[in-house]
Design a protein around this motif. Structure first.
Motif, PDB file in Angstrom:
ATOM      1  N   MET A  81       1.863  -2.505  -7.377  1.00 36.76           N
ATOM      2  CA  MET A  81       0.368  -1.695  -7.258  1.00 36.76           C
ATOM      3  C   MET A  81      -0.484  -2.528  -7.548  1.00 36.76           C
ATOM      4  SD  MET A  81      -0.999   0.978  -6.293  1.00 36.76           S
ATOM      5  CE  MET A  81      -0.018   2.282  -6.286  1.00 36.76           C
ATOM      6  N   ASP A  82      -0.489  -3.459  -8.624  1.00 36.22           N
ATOM      7  CA  ASP A  82      -1.607  -4.211  -9.154  1.00 36.22           C
ATOM      8  C   ASP A  82      -1.873  -5.320  -7.918  1.00 36.22           C
ATOM      9  OD1 ASP A  82      -2.241  -3.112 -11.421  1.00 36.22           O
ATOM     10  OD2 ASP A  82      -1.043  -4.673 -12.650  1.00 36.22           O
ATOM     11  N   GLU A  83      -0.897  -6.015  -7.336  1.00 39.27           N
ATOM     12  CA  GLU A  83      -0.644  -6.909  -6.204  1.00 39.27           C
ATOM     13  C   GLU A  83      -1.353  -6.303  -5.114  1.00 39.27           C
ATOM     14  OE1 GLU A  83       1.810  -9.685  -3.485  1.00 39.27           O
ATOM     15  OE2 GLU A  83       2.770  -8.567  -4.930  1.00 39.27           O
ATOM     16  N   LEU A  84      -0.860  -5.066  -4.563  1.00 38.56           N
ATOM     17  CA  LEU A  84      -1.450  -4.357  -3.426  1.00 38.56           C
ATOM     18  C   LEU A  84      -2.859  -3.900  -3.693  1.00 38.56           C
ATOM     19  CD1 LEU A  84      -1.347  -3.117  -0.704  1.00 38.56           C
ATOM     20  CD2 LEU A  84      -0.161  -1.033  -1.843  1.00 38.56           C
ATOM     21  N   ALA A  85      -3.251  -3.216  -4.675  1.00 38.14           N
ATOM     22  CA  ALA A  85      -4.679  -2.859  -4.826  1.00 38.14           C
ATOM     23  C   ALA A  85      -5.703  -3.959  -4.889  1.00 38.14           C
ATOM     24  CB  ALA A  85      -4.926  -1.966  -6.079  1.00 38.14           C
ATOM     25  N   ASP A  86      -5.359  -5.044  -5.769  1.00 38.79           N
ATOM     26  CA  ASP A  86      -6.142  -6.382  -5.730  1.00 38.79           C
ATOM     27  C   ASP A  86      -6.374  -6.806  -4.183  1.00 38.79           C
ATOM     28  OD1 ASP A  86      -6.170  -6.169  -8.543  1.00 38.79           O
ATOM     29  OD2 ASP A  86      -4.702  -7.746  -8.784  1.00 38.79           O
ATOM     30  N   ALA A  87      -5.578  -6.894  -3.577  1.00 38.67           N
ATOM     31  CA  ALA A  87      -5.528  -7.674  -2.207  1.00 38.67           C
ATOM     32  C   ALA A  87      -6.546  -6.660  -1.347  1.00 38.67           C
ATOM     33  CB  ALA A  87      -4.294  -7.723  -1.438  1.00 38.67           C
ATOM     34  N   VAL A  88      -6.348  -5.110  -1.409  1.00 38.78           N
ATOM     35  CA  VAL A  88      -7.330  -4.537  -0.430  1.00 38.78           C
ATOM     36  C   VAL A  88      -8.287  -4.532  -1.143  1.00 38.78           C
ATOM     37  CG1 VAL A  88      -7.417  -2.137   0.180  1.00 38.78           C
ATOM     38  CG2 VAL A  88      -5.295  -3.164   0.014  1.00 38.78           C
ATOM     39  N   ALA A  89      -8.841  -4.467  -2.393  1.00 38.00           N
ATOM     40  CA  ALA A  89     -10.259  -4.618  -2.872  1.00 38.00           C
ATOM     41  C   ALA A  89     -10.924  -5.873  -2.509  1.00 38.00           C
ATOM     42  CB  ALA A  89      -9.951  -4.403  -4.483  1.00 38.00           C
ATOM     43  N   GLU A  90     -10.066  -6.806  -2.489  1.00 39.82           N
ATOM     44  CA  GLU A  90     -10.786  -8.241  -2.296  1.00 39.82           C
ATOM     45  C   GLU A  90     -10.933  -8.139  -0.752  1.00 39.82           C
ATOM     46  OE1 GLU A  90      -9.705 -12.904  -2.398  1.00 39.82           O
ATOM     47  OE2 GLU A  90      -8.157 -11.397  -2.733  1.00 39.82           O
ATOM     48  N   ALA A  91     -10.104  -7.674   0.083  1.00 34.14           N
ATOM     49  CA  ALA A  91     -10.474  -7.483   1.625  1.00 34.14           C
ATOM     50  C   ALA A  91     -11.670  -6.834   2.008  1.00 34.14           C
ATOM     51  CB  ALA A  91      -9.399  -7.037   2.420  1.00 34.14           C
ATOM     52  N   LEU A  92     -11.900  -5.600   1.185  1.00 37.62           N
ATOM     53  CA  LEU A  92     -13.191  -4.758   1.055  1.00 37.62           C
ATOM     54  C   LEU A  92     -14.254  -5.072   0.592  1.00 37.62           C
ATOM     55  CD1 LEU A  92     -11.350  -1.206   0.517  1.00 37.62           C
ATOM     56  CD2 LEU A  92     -12.235  -2.027   2.672  1.00 37.62           C
ATOM     57  N   ARG A  93     -14.155  -6.100  -0.507  1.00 44.77           N
ATOM     58  CA  ARG A  93     -15.438  -6.613  -0.672  1.00 44.77           C
ATOM     59  C   ARG A  93     -16.020  -7.760   0.057  1.00 44.77           C
ATOM     60  NH1 ARG A  93     -12.939  -6.181  -6.161  1.00 44.77           N
ATOM     61  NH2 ARG A  93     -11.862  -8.220  -5.674  1.00 44.77           N
ATOM     62  N   ALA A  94     -15.108  -8.469   0.744  1.00 42.25           N
ATOM     63  CA  ALA A  94     -15.586  -9.635   1.605  1.00 42.25           C
ATOM     64  C   ALA A  94     -15.801  -9.160   2.890  1.00 42.25           C
ATOM     65  CB  ALA A  94     -14.280 -10.730   1.641  1.00 42.25           C
ATOM     66  N   ASP A  95     -15.603  -7.983   3.291  1.00 42.98           N
ATOM     67  CA  ASP A  95     -15.628  -7.319   4.675  1.00 42.98           C
ATOM     68  C   ASP A  95     -17.028  -7.562   4.949  1.00 42.98           C
ATOM     69  OD1 ASP A  95     -15.759  -6.288   7.188  1.00 42.98           O
ATOM     70  OD2 ASP A  95     -15.180  -3.961   6.308  1.00 42.98           O
ATOM     71  N   PRO A  96     -17.495  -8.605   6.106  1.00 38.24           N
ATOM     72  CA  PRO A  96     -18.911  -8.564   6.408  1.00 38.24           C
ATOM     73  C   PRO A  96     -19.860  -7.407   6.884  1.00 38.24           C
ATOM     74  CG  PRO A  96     -17.454  -9.437   7.938  1.00 38.24           C
ATOM     75  CD  PRO A  96     -16.532  -9.089   7.010  1.00 38.24           C
ATOM     76  N   ALA A  97     -18.715  -6.330   7.355  1.00 39.30           N
ATOM     77  CA  ALA A  97     -19.598  -5.121   7.627  1.00 39.30           C
ATOM     78  C   ALA A  97     -20.431  -4.635   6.594  1.00 39.30           C
ATOM     79  CB  ALA A  97     -18.961  -4.021   8.130  1.00 39.30           C
ATOM     80  N   GLY A  98     -20.272  -4.735   5.471  1.00 38.20           N
ATOM     81  CA  GLY A  98     -20.980  -4.282   4.148  1.00 38.20           C
ATOM     82  C   GLY A  98     -21.473  -2.987   4.181  1.00 38.20           C
ATOM     83  N   ARG A  99     -20.564  -2.010   4.561  1.00 34.98           N
ATOM     84  CA  ARG A  99     -20.934  -0.587   4.775  1.00 34.98           C
ATOM     85  C   ARG A  99     -20.740   0.158   3.346  1.00 34.98           C
ATOM     86  NH1 ARG A  99     -18.012  -0.541  10.041  1.00 34.98           N
ATOM     87  NH2 ARG A  99     -19.576  -1.425  11.492  1.00 34.98           N
ATOM     88  N   GLU A 100     -21.395   1.298   3.172  1.00 34.96           N
ATOM     89  CA  GLU A 100     -20.930   2.503   2.460  1.00 34.96           C
ATOM     90  C   GLU A 100     -19.476   2.825   2.767  1.00 34.96           C
ATOM     91  OE1 GLU A 100     -23.231   6.058   0.969  1.00 34.96           O
ATOM     92  OE2 GLU A 100     -22.216   6.413   2.834  1.00 34.96           O
ATOM     93  N   LEU A 101     -18.783   3.022   1.363  1.00 37.67           N
ATOM     94  CA  LEU A 101     -17.278   3.196   1.509  1.00 37.67           C
ATOM     95  C   LEU A 101     -16.856   4.686   1.274  1.00 37.67           C
ATOM     96  CD1 LEU A 101     -15.793  -0.340   0.144  1.00 37.67           C
ATOM     97  CD2 LEU A 101     -16.212   0.322   2.750  1.00 37.67           C
TER      98      LEU A 101
END
Length: 259
Positions: free
Chosen positions: A70-90
C-alpha cells in the motif's frame, strides 16, 4: 522526478475537460482497472472531469509488475496527482480496496499541502476494522470463485483460460496488498469524509463502514444504498449524484440527486 509520461501512466481521462475546475479521482477495487469508471464520465457536470487511476499489471499496463504494498501504491498515486499540470481541486472516490488507497493517498496529499476537498470511500470497512485475509493464497480456481461470489467480474471472462491467465496475476497481487495492509489507525484526514456501502454488502456492513468516522477530524457522513458489494454498478447515476452532493457540487439537470 515525475514526468508527464509517468503521470499519464497512472491517470486516465476518458472524457477530457480542459476547462474543468474539479477532478473526481477514482480508485478501482482489487483486480479492477481505470475503465471501470469510464461510464461515470458522462454523468458529471461540465466543471468536473473524471480522472481514473490505472494500477500497474492490467489492461494497457499489463506488462508492468503489480504493486506489492500500500505504501508504494499510495506514494506513487499521490506523486502523480501532485505533479498533474491540471492543478485542480481534487475529490477522491475509492471502492473496496480503492477506498483504502484513496484514503492513504489523501493523507499523503494533505501532508504535502495538496489535500483534496473531499474523500468518498465505498464498500470498505474503516481502518480500525481492516481484517487480514488469505484469498491471495488460493489457487486460480479459488481466486476465480471469490470474484464470482462478489459479482464484480463478468463470469465469461473467468471461464476463458486465456483471459484468466492475464487477469488473475493482478487480482492475486491486489488481494495480497490489501490483505497484508496494516493502516495507521491513529491517522486522520483534515477534509470531510463520506462513507458509502450497500445494504446487502457482507464485505462492508453498515457498522463496519461507520468506523470511517474515526478516520477524519472533519465532517463525516455515512450513507447506505440498496445492493451488495458492487451496488455502484447498477446505480451509477445515483452514486455519482451522491458524490457530487457530498462535495457541494450540483448534479447535471438530467441526473438529479435521488433520495
Amino acid at each position: 522526478m515525475t514526468t508527464f509520461s509517468s503521470i499519464a501512466s497512472w491517470l486516465r481521462r476518458p472524457l477530457p475537460r480542459p476547462a474543468a475546475r474539479t477532478s473526481l479521482v477514482c480508485f478501482p477495487h482489487a483486480g479492477g482497472a481505470a475503465a471501470f469508471y469510464t461510464p461515470w464520465a458522462r454523468l458529471l457536470p461540465p466543471h468536473v472531469e473524471l480522472v481514473a487511476v490505472q494500477y500497474p499489471g492490467r489492461q494497457d499496463r499489463v506488462g508492468e509488475p503489480p504493486v506489492r504494498t500500500m505504501d508504494e501504491l499510495a506514494d506513487a498515486v499521490a506523486e502523480a496527482l501532485r505533479a498533474d499540470p491540471a492543478g485542480r481541486e481534487l475529490v477522491l472516490f475509492g471502492h473496496s480496496m480503492g477506498a483504502s488507497v484513496a484514503w492513504e493517498t489523501a493523507l499523503r496529499l494533505e501532508g504535502s499541502g495538496h489535500g483534496p476537498r473531499h474523500v468518498v470511500v465505498s464498500g470498505r470497512p474503516g481502518p480500525a476494522r481492516q481484517r487480514p485475509g488469505t484469498v491471495h493464497l488460493r489457487d486460480d480456481d479459488g481466486l476465480a470463485a471469490e470474484l464470482r461470489r462478489l459479482g464484480g467480474t463478468h463470469a465469461d471472462l473467468l471461464d476463458d483460460p486465456e483471459v484468466r491467465s492475464l487477469l488473475l496475476p493482478a487480482v492475486r497481487a491486489d488481494y495480497r496488498l490489501i490483505e497484508t495492509y496494516r493502516p495507521d489507525t491513529a491517522a486522520r484526514l483534515r477534509c470531510p469524509l463520506t462513507a458509502v456501502t450497500g445494504d446487502r454488502d457482507e464485505e462492508a456492513t453498515e457498522a463496519e463502514v461507520a468506523v470511517w468516522r474515526s478516520a477524519t477530524d472533519a465532517a463525516f457522513t455515512p450513507q447506505v444504498l440498496p445492493g451488495g458489494h458492487f451496488y455502484l454498478v447498477a446505480q451509477a447515476e445515483r452514486v455519482v449524484a451522491s458524490v457530487l452532493a457530498a462535495c457541494g457540487a450540483p448534479a447535471p439537470a438530467a441526473h438529479p440527486v435521488l433520495p
